[in-house]
Design a protein around this motif. Structure first.
Motif, short mmCIF file in Angstrom:
data_model
loop_
_atom_site.label_atom_id
_atom_site.label_comp_id
_atom_site.label_asym_id
_atom_site.label_seq_id
_atom_site.Cartn_x
_atom_site.Cartn_y
_atom_site.Cartn_z
N ARG A 189 0.91 -1.19 0.06
CA ARG A 189 0.14 0.02 -0.05
C ARG A 189 0.64 1.19 -0.23
O ARG A 189 0.39 2.26 -0.50
N ASN A 190 1.97 1.17 0.53
CA ASN A 190 2.79 2.38 0.58
C ASN A 190 4.26 2.45 0.05
O ASN A 190 5.03 3.05 0.28
N SER A 191 4.46 1.46 -0.86
CA SER A 191 5.88 1.31 -1.42
C SER A 191 5.70 0.81 -2.93
O SER A 191 4.76 0.25 -3.36
N ILE A 192 6.65 1.07 -3.71
CA ILE A 192 6.73 0.36 -4.98
C ILE A 192 7.95 -0.39 -5.33
O ILE A 192 9.13 -0.41 -4.68
N ALA A 193 7.78 -1.56 -6.03
CA ALA A 193 8.60 -2.41 -6.19
C ALA A 193 9.52 -2.07 -7.50
O ALA A 193 8.99 -1.68 -8.32
N VAL A 194 10.72 -2.06 -7.18
CA VAL A 194 11.88 -1.83 -8.25
C VAL A 194 12.83 -2.90 -8.28
O VAL A 194 13.27 -3.41 -7.20
N ALA A 195 13.78 -2.97 -9.19
CA ALA A 195 14.71 -3.98 -9.34
C ALA A 195 15.97 -3.49 -10.26
O ALA A 195 15.53 -2.59 -11.31
N GLY A 196 17.18 -3.65 -9.92
CA GLY A 196 18.30 -3.39 -10.86
C GLY A 196 19.62 -3.10 -9.90
O GLY A 196 19.44 -3.69 -8.88
N ARG A 197 20.44 -2.40 -10.46
CA ARG A 197 21.65 -2.10 -9.31
C ARG A 197 21.31 -1.12 -8.24
O ARG A 197 20.74 -0.11 -8.49
N ALA A 198 21.45 -1.88 -7.10
CA ALA A 198 21.18 -1.21 -5.87
C ALA A 198 22.30 -0.70 -5.09
O ALA A 198 23.03 -1.59 -4.88
N THR A 199 22.12 0.43 -4.60
CA THR A 199 23.21 1.25 -3.84
C THR A 199 22.55 1.90 -2.41
O THR A 199 21.52 2.52 -2.41
N ARG A 200 23.07 1.40 -1.27
CA ARG A 200 22.65 1.89 -0.05
C ARG A 200 23.82 2.58 0.78
O ARG A 200 24.98 1.94 0.80
N LEU A 201 23.54 3.82 1.08
CA LEU A 201 24.42 4.64 1.55
C LEU A 201 23.94 5.19 3.11
O LEU A 201 22.70 5.72 3.19
N ARG A 202 24.72 5.28 4.06
CA ARG A 202 24.19 5.99 5.19
C ARG A 202 25.43 7.19 5.57
O ARG A 202 26.50 6.73 5.82
N TYR A 203 24.85 8.21 5.71
CA TYR A 203 25.68 9.35 5.96
C TYR A 203 25.46 10.10 7.30
O TYR A 203 24.21 10.09 7.91
N GLU A 204 26.29 10.59 7.94
CA GLU A 204 26.27 11.18 9.41
C GLU A 204 26.58 12.77 8.93
O GLU A 204 27.59 12.95 8.52
N GLY A 205 25.58 13.40 9.08
CA GLY A 205 25.63 15.00 8.77
C GLY A 205 26.77 15.64 9.78
O GLY A 205 27.11 15.34 10.80
N PRO A 206 27.15 16.89 9.08
CA PRO A 206 27.92 17.78 9.98
C PRO A 206 27.08 18.12 11.14
O PRO A 206 26.07 18.26 11.34
N GLU A 207 27.90 18.74 12.19
CA GLU A 207 27.35 19.24 13.70
C GLU A 207 26.30 20.31 13.14
O GLU A 207 26.82 21.53 12.70
#
Length: 326
Positions: A77-95
């Motif tokens: 109900r609240n998401s779309i299915a996608v497929a392909g090259r997948a990149t996941r990143l997590r950043y910590e922002g500056p102070e």
């Protein structure tokens, strides 16, 4: 407002991109995605890229009924299915920089690169408290090693899409305030266009039709480890359908042909494609009791491409197993 700083050159540049040294504090082996970039002063804490992955990215508010519901419908109900090259990143922002400011800068960069912002929300507008937004991360079937903290009340989220001939790109960005910094979770999926050879499951009936029409059928569901003839477990459904096809045509003999892309030497690919064909035959005879005399292995190597080997999409099409009627 700070501007996003890209570590990699813009993708339209004609010169070959040069890999820049990773900023201090970045996770080993990580790099920014050239279409998304990073907020100035942010640190990359988590990075993973897979050549092919199937994900669901949130594109509507998450309601309490979705959080409670179990099974596949929980996220449909609240998401779309996608497929392909997948990149996941997590950043910590500056102070001292808020999650909202970070997200707005990312949106600015995405729009400059031709993206449409298809959905965005802040705080409780993203869904029903109290668990209204933990579903954003849970909707993506990847382990929680990204390090995001659950239970946010200050989240800002954006889902964007870039339409392009070589395949659409989808980006979801979740930014949350944590103590005096922001955490930013980015998922980028570069979809494979249908004509570029998506991995398609072909059943015995489709195999029958193709062999009757052309004398052969190309299969992309028999998967091997890189530069190896070891068949991966995910190949079993396709192997079962091959066996079903062969049992339905008990008098037919076939050639099992391995094909590779052009990476590596000609001789190496000839040997690799032959070993892969032999592995398929070994599986069919050992696990499905298909008579060995009906199956002939052949390694075509890189000699019979169906697409250009100059790009990843074409190379993926060329890596295949074919059944050819004798």
């Amino acid at each position: 407002m700070l501007l996003l700083a890209l570590i990699l050159p813009a993708p339209m540049a004609s010169a070959q991109p040069q890999r820049q040294p990773a900023p201090a504090g970045d996770v080993a082996g990580g790099r920014d995605h050239p279409l998304v970039g990073r907020y100035q002063g942010a640190t990359l804490r988590f990075y993973r890229q897979r050549d092919y992955e199937e994900l669901r990215l949130v594109n509507r508010p998450s309601l309490s009924r979705d959080v409670r519901e179990q099974g596949a419908q929980r996220h449909e109900r609240n998401s779309i299915a996608v497929a392909g090259r997948a990149t996941r990143l997590r950043y910590e922002g500056p102070e001292g920089r808020s999650a909202l400011e970070v997200l707005r800068n990312h949106q600015e960069r995405l729009r400059a690169n031709g993206f449409e912002i298809a959905f965005e929300c802040r705080g409780a507008d993203c869904g029903t408290p109290p668990d209204h937004w933990s579903a954003v991360v849970n909707a993506v079937p990847q382990p929680p090693a990204h390090g995001m903290t659950p239970g946010w009340a200050t989240q800002s989220y954006s889902f964007a899409r870039l339409a392009r001939p070589e395949g659409d790109v989808f980006v979801s960005i979740l930014a949350v305030d944590y103590q005096s910094r922001s955490n930013i979770l980015v998922d980028v999926v570069e979809a494979r266009p249908m004509e570029a050879g998506r991995i398609v499951f072909i059943d015995a009936s489709a195999m029958q039709q193709s062999v009757e029409r052309t004398g052969r059928v190309a299969l992309y569901g028999v998967l091997f480890a890189t530069d190896s003839a070891d068949i991966q477990p995910a190949s079993r459904p396709t192997l079962e359908e091959i066996a079903r096809f062969l049992r339905a045509n008990a008098t037919m003999n076939v050639v099992i042909t391995g094909h590779t892309d052009s990476q590596g030497s000609f001789e190496h690919n000839l040997g690799l494609s032959m070993r892969r064909a032999q592995s398929v035959i070994a599986s069919l005879t050992r696990e499905f009791q298909i008579a060995p005399a009906r199956l002939t292995p052949f390694g075509a190597g890189m000699a019979s491409p169906v697409a250009s080997n100059d790009n990843d999409a074409g190379r993926q099409q060329n890596r295949r197993v074919e059944i050819v009627k004798r």
